[in-house]
Design a protein around this motif. Structure first.
Motif, PDB file in Angstrom:
ATOM      1  N   GLU A 164       0.847  -1.281  -0.142  1.00 48.97           N
ATOM      2  CA  GLU A 164      -0.104  -0.011  -0.188  1.00 48.97           C
ATOM      3  C   GLU A 164       0.841   1.410  -0.029  1.00 48.97           C
ATOM      4  O   GLU A 164       0.584   2.244  -0.598  1.00 48.97           O
ATOM      5  CB  GLU A 164      -0.953   0.085   1.132  1.00 48.97           C
ATOM      6  CG  GLU A 164      -2.134  -0.669   0.989  1.00 48.97           C
ATOM      7  CD  GLU A 164      -2.982  -0.237   2.214  1.00 48.97           C
ATOM      8  OE1 GLU A 164      -2.919   0.695   2.861  1.00 48.97           O
ATOM      9  OE2 GLU A 164      -4.156  -0.979   2.254  1.00 48.97           O
ATOM     10  N   LEU A 165       2.063   1.078   0.660  1.00 55.06           N
ATOM     11  CA  LEU A 165       2.867   2.263   0.894  1.00 55.06           C
ATOM     12  C   LEU A 165       3.677   2.684  -0.560  1.00 55.06           C
ATOM     13  O   LEU A 165       4.278   3.831  -0.769  1.00 55.06           O
ATOM     14  CB  LEU A 165       3.868   1.916   1.890  1.00 55.06           C
ATOM     15  CG  LEU A 165       3.920   2.616   2.875  1.00 55.06           C
ATOM     16  CD1 LEU A 165       5.162   2.214   3.925  1.00 55.06           C
ATOM     17  CD2 LEU A 165       3.584   3.976   3.094  1.00 55.06           C
ATOM     18  N   ILE A 166       3.662   1.896  -1.476  1.00 54.19           N
ATOM     19  CA  ILE A 166       4.677   2.140  -2.677  1.00 54.19           C
ATOM     20  C   ILE A 166       4.486   3.409  -3.340  1.00 54.19           C
ATOM     21  O   ILE A 166       5.205   3.993  -3.808  1.00 54.19           O
ATOM     22  CB  ILE A 166       4.780   0.696  -3.513  1.00 54.19           C
ATOM     23  CG1 ILE A 166       5.330  -0.369  -2.694  1.00 54.19           C
ATOM     24  CG2 ILE A 166       5.532   0.987  -4.744  1.00 54.19           C
ATOM     25  CD1 ILE A 166       4.990  -1.844  -3.583  1.00 54.19           C
ATOM     26  N   PRO A 167       3.087   3.596  -3.534  1.00 51.62           N
ATOM     27  CA  PRO A 167       2.853   4.658  -4.530  1.00 51.62           C
ATOM     28  C   PRO A 167       3.150   6.092  -3.768  1.00 51.62           C
ATOM     29  O   PRO A 167       3.902   7.003  -4.321  1.00 51.62           O
ATOM     30  CB  PRO A 167       1.202   4.832  -4.522  1.00 51.62           C
ATOM     31  CG  PRO A 167       0.939   3.446  -4.357  1.00 51.62           C
ATOM     32  CD  PRO A 167       1.862   2.691  -3.497  1.00 51.62           C
ATOM     33  N   LEU A 168       3.215   5.999  -2.297  1.00 53.11           N
ATOM     34  CA  LEU A 168       3.892   7.090  -1.754  1.00 53.11           C
ATOM     35  C   LEU A 168       5.384   7.143  -1.649  1.00 53.11           C
ATOM     36  O   LEU A 168       5.872   8.338  -1.832  1.00 53.11           O
ATOM     37  CB  LEU A 168       3.374   6.961  -0.107  1.00 53.11           C
ATOM     38  CG  LEU A 168       3.832   8.081   0.703  1.00 53.11           C
ATOM     39  CD1 LEU A 168       2.599   9.302   0.553  1.00 53.11           C
ATOM     40  CD2 LEU A 168       2.991   7.755   2.257  1.00 53.11           C
ATOM     41  N   LEU A 169       6.076   6.022  -1.601  1.00 48.97           N
ATOM     42  CA  LEU A 169       7.293   6.001  -1.830  1.00 48.97           C
ATOM     43  C   LEU A 169       7.959   6.565  -2.973  1.00 48.97           C
ATOM     44  O   LEU A 169       8.856   7.105  -3.194  1.00 48.97           O
ATOM     45  CB  LEU A 169       8.038   4.704  -1.668  1.00 48.97           C
ATOM     46  CG  LEU A 169       7.657   3.898  -0.432  1.00 48.97           C
ATOM     47  CD1 LEU A 169       7.991   2.518  -0.178  1.00 48.97           C
ATOM     48  CD2 LEU A 169       8.238   4.867   0.752  1.00 48.97           C
ATOM     49  N   VAL A 170       7.218   6.248  -4.154  1.00 50.58           N
ATOM     50  CA  VAL A 170       7.514   6.609  -5.481  1.00 50.58           C
ATOM     51  C   VAL A 170       6.983   8.057  -5.964  1.00 50.58           C
ATOM     52  O   VAL A 170       7.134   8.496  -7.201  1.00 50.58           O
ATOM     53  CB  VAL A 170       7.328   5.621  -6.663  1.00 50.58           C
ATOM     54  CG1 VAL A 170       8.038   4.336  -6.367  1.00 50.58           C
ATOM     55  CG2 VAL A 170       5.687   5.368  -6.824  1.00 50.58           C
ATOM     56  N   GLY A 171       6.354   8.597  -5.064  1.00 52.83           N
ATOM     57  CA  GLY A 171       5.748  10.020  -5.167  1.00 52.83           C
ATOM     58  C   GLY A 171       4.528  10.066  -6.141  1.00 52.83           C
ATOM     59  O   GLY A 171       4.298  11.116  -6.711  1.00 52.83           O
ATOM     60  N   ASP A 172       3.863   8.657  -6.150  1.00 48.11           N
ATOM     61  CA  ASP A 172       2.612   8.782  -6.785  1.00 48.11           C
ATOM     62  C   ASP A 172       1.204   9.141  -6.047  1.00 48.11           C
ATOM     63  O   ASP A 172       0.662   8.403  -5.556  1.00 48.11           O
ATOM     64  CB  ASP A 172       2.621   7.485  -7.668  1.00 48.11           C
ATOM     65  CG  ASP A 172       1.262   7.356  -8.352  1.00 48.11           C
ATOM     66  OD1 ASP A 172       0.312   8.173  -8.346  1.00 48.11           O
ATOM     67  OD2 ASP A 172       1.116   5.930  -9.011  1.00 48.11           O
ATOM     68  N   VAL A 173       1.299  10.633  -5.896  1.00 45.93           N
ATOM     69  CA  VAL A 173       0.384  10.991  -4.922  1.00 45.93           C
ATOM     70  C   VAL A 173      -1.038  10.588  -4.783  1.00 45.93           C
ATOM     71  O   VAL A 173      -1.796  10.210  -4.030  1.00 45.93           O
ATOM     72  CB  VAL A 173       0.494  12.687  -4.559  1.00 45.93           C
ATOM     73  CG1 VAL A 173      -0.313  13.121  -3.636  1.00 45.93           C
ATOM     74  CG2 VAL A 173       1.966  12.957  -4.372  1.00 45.93           C
ATOM     75  N   GLN A 174      -1.378  10.475  -6.539  1.00 51.21           N
ATOM     76  CA  GLN A 174      -2.670  10.400  -6.680  1.00 51.21           C
ATOM     77  C   GLN A 174      -3.073   8.962  -5.975  1.00 51.21           C
ATOM     78  O   GLN A 174      -4.035   8.627  -5.386  1.00 51.21           O
ATOM     79  CB  GLN A 174      -2.925  10.446  -8.032  1.00 51.21           C
ATOM     80  CG  GLN A 174      -4.412  10.814  -8.378  1.00 51.21           C
ATOM     81  CD  GLN A 174      -4.832  11.296 -10.030  1.00 51.21           C
ATOM     82  OE1 GLN A 174      -3.679  11.150 -10.661  1.00 51.21           O
ATOM     83  NE2 GLN A 174      -5.756  11.429 -10.150  1.00 51.21           N
ATOM     84  N   SER A 175      -2.417   7.937  -6.595  1.00 47.02           N
ATOM     85  CA  SER A 175      -2.742   6.470  -6.205  1.00 47.02           C
ATOM     86  C   SER A 175      -2.591   6.237  -4.731  1.00 47.02           C
ATOM     87  O   SER A 175      -3.214   5.595  -4.119  1.00 47.02           O
ATOM     88  CB  SER A 175      -1.689   5.405  -6.816  1.00 47.02           C
ATOM     89  OG  SER A 175      -1.418   5.723  -8.228  1.00 47.02           O
ATOM     90  N   ALA A 176      -1.451   6.994  -4.122  1.00 49.95           N
ATOM     91  CA  ALA A 176      -1.279   7.068  -2.622  1.00 49.95           C
ATOM     92  C   ALA A 176      -2.388   7.299  -1.860  1.00 49.95           C
ATOM     93  O   ALA A 176      -2.868   6.620  -0.935  1.00 49.95           O
ATOM     94  CB  ALA A 176       0.135   7.544  -2.255  1.00 49.95           C
ATOM     95  N   TYR A 177      -3.316   8.373  -2.464  1.00 53.84           N
ATOM     96  CA  TYR A 177      -4.474   9.019  -1.735  1.00 53.84           C
ATOM     97  C   TYR A 177      -5.297   7.780  -1.871  1.00 53.84           C
ATOM     98  O   TYR A 177      -6.137   7.593  -0.854  1.00 53.84           O
ATOM     99  CB  TYR A 177      -4.784  10.022  -2.425  1.00 53.84           C
ATOM    100  CG  TYR A 177      -6.089  10.875  -1.893  1.00 53.84           C
ATOM    101  CD1 TYR A 177      -6.139  11.259  -0.748  1.00 53.84           C
ATOM    102  CD2 TYR A 177      -7.271  10.859  -2.504  1.00 53.84           C
ATOM    103  CE1 TYR A 177      -7.209  11.801  -0.207  1.00 53.84           C
ATOM    104  CE2 TYR A 177      -8.429  11.239  -1.982  1.00 53.84           C
ATOM    105  CZ  TYR A 177      -8.427  11.837  -0.677  1.00 53.84           C
ATOM    106  OH  TYR A 177      -9.405  12.431  -0.367  1.00 53.84           O
ATOM    107  N   ILE A 178      -5.597   7.137  -2.971  1.00 54.60           N
ATOM    108  CA  ILE A 178      -6.551   6.138  -3.321  1.00 54.60           C
ATOM    109  C   ILE A 178      -6.428   4.923  -2.519  1.00 54.60           C
ATOM    110  O   ILE A 178      -7.385   4.424  -1.852  1.00 54.60           O
ATOM    111  CB  ILE A 178      -6.647   5.665  -4.804  1.00 54.60           C
ATOM    112  CG1 ILE A 178      -7.086   7.044  -5.567  1.00 54.60           C
ATOM    113  CG2 ILE A 178      -7.636   4.407  -4.948  1.00 54.60           C
ATOM    114  CD1 ILE A 178      -6.914   6.815  -7.233  1.00 54.60           C
ATOM    115  N   ASN A 179      -5.118   4.739  -2.237  1.00 55.94           N
ATOM    116  CA  ASN A 179      -4.908   3.433  -1.472  1.00 55.94           C
ATOM    117  C   ASN A 179      -5.426   3.680   0.003  1.00 55.94           C
ATOM    118  O   ASN A 179      -5.206   2.485   0.852  1.00 55.94           O
ATOM    119  CB  ASN A 179      -3.279   2.997  -1.329  1.00 55.94           C
ATOM    120  CG  ASN A 179      -3.198   2.088  -2.761  1.00 55.94           C
ATOM    121  OD1 ASN A 179      -4.098   1.512  -3.121  1.00 55.94           O
ATOM    122  ND2 ASN A 179      -1.871   2.053  -3.031  1.00 55.94           N
TER     123      ASN A 179
END
Ligand code: PEP
Ligand code: MN
Length: 280
Positions: A264-279
């Motif tokens: 779940e954290l991966i999008p946040l780690l790679v700076g993919d803010v939109q997917s991080a928010y959805i997760n």
């Protein structure tokens, strides 16, 4: 010296990036072949390129010290054939030689990440490790900051490694915080981060700076806090402890993420803010 090129001017470090970031994930320690197999199975399609598992565990107090050399075959055999780059800590130059011997049996293209941990500050040994590893063009060498807060010492490790002939292009460093000592520590971090110092060390050395939120945080909730705090410093990557059976972990059970938490954290780690928010 042999130079390997990876096409389009890519360096060996570029080959382990996922969406621009170097992400190393896996358990604190390699505990058994089954544990390794299970973690790799669940992580290999997550996008990450590098898998950590320590064979030798330096301990604060006497305790289980890892599988040692006997785990090397498992580490290589359960990662390389699955397209993952294995990553592990070494304490001596002798261990560096053993790793290289094992790695060579997988052919010239097999890569590995080897790092010096925070407790390992004998510069004679650091230089000898660097010398041994410089003979393998496909080894990425990483050094963590030492346990105590001192920028000069951190830069000193870099200079020892470079002086010993290790190529800068295959080198990176990692911030794992400093022992709290008598500093205020309201968040009860296991080790205190010093993001500004990490940024300065990256600037002075010109090598990638990773962040290890696991050994800074010391607990799962603190790992999240650290990752959020670090986002404004644009680290080049992360090394994070992830375990398939956190409660049963033989070392650092408090801070290891479950595989699902990590995914779940991966999008946040790679700076993919939109997917991080959805997760969330
Ligand atoms: C580790 O990464 O497993 C480790 C022991 O870290 P450190 O050297 O930062 O304590
Ligand atoms: Mn650990």
């Amino acid at each position: 010296m042999i130079f390997l090129t990876y096409g389009d001017g890519m360096s060996i470090l570029d080959t382990i990036r996922y969406k621009g970031k170097i992400i190393i994930a896996g358990p604190c320690a390699l505990e058994s072949r089954a544990q390794l197999k299970n973690c790799v199975k669940q992580l290999k399609d997550s996008g990450i390129m590098a898998f950590r598992a320590c064979l030798w565990k330096p301990r604060t107090a006497p305790g289980w010290e890892g599988l040692g050399y006997w785990g090397l075959y498992y580490l290589l055999e359960e990662t390389l054939p699955h397209g993952l780059t294995p990553a592990t800590e070494i304490i001596t130059a002798e261990q560096a030689k053993l790793l290289l011997k094992g790695l060579r049996s997988y052919g010239d293209d097999a890569k590995m990440i080897v790092w010096i941990g925070s407790r390992n500050q004998n510069h004679f040994e650091q230089k000898e490790m660097a010398r041994v590893l410089s003979e393998a063009p496909n080894v990425i060498f990483m050094f963590k900051n030492q346990m105590w807060e001192d920028q000069k010492h951190w830069l000193g490790i870099y200079n020892h490694i470079i002086t010993a002939g290790f190529p800068k292009d295959n080198l990176m460093t990692c911030h794992r915080g400093f022992a709290p000592g008598h500093f205020d520590n309201p968040e009860k971090y296991r080790n205190l981060p010093h993001f500004e110092m990490a940024v300065q060390v990256r600037e002075s050395t010109g090598i990638p700076m990773l962040l290890d939120p696991s050994h800074i945080g010391g607990s799962v909730s603190n790992v999240y806090k650290i990752i959020n705090e670090a986002s404004r410093h644009n680290f080049d990557g992360f090394m994070i402890e992830v375990h398939d059976n956190v409660q049963g972990a033989k070392t650092d059970a408090n801070q290891q993420l479950t595989i699902d938490q990590f995914r779940e954290l991966i999008p946040l780690l790679v700076g993919d803010v939109q997917s991080a928010y959805i997760n969330r």
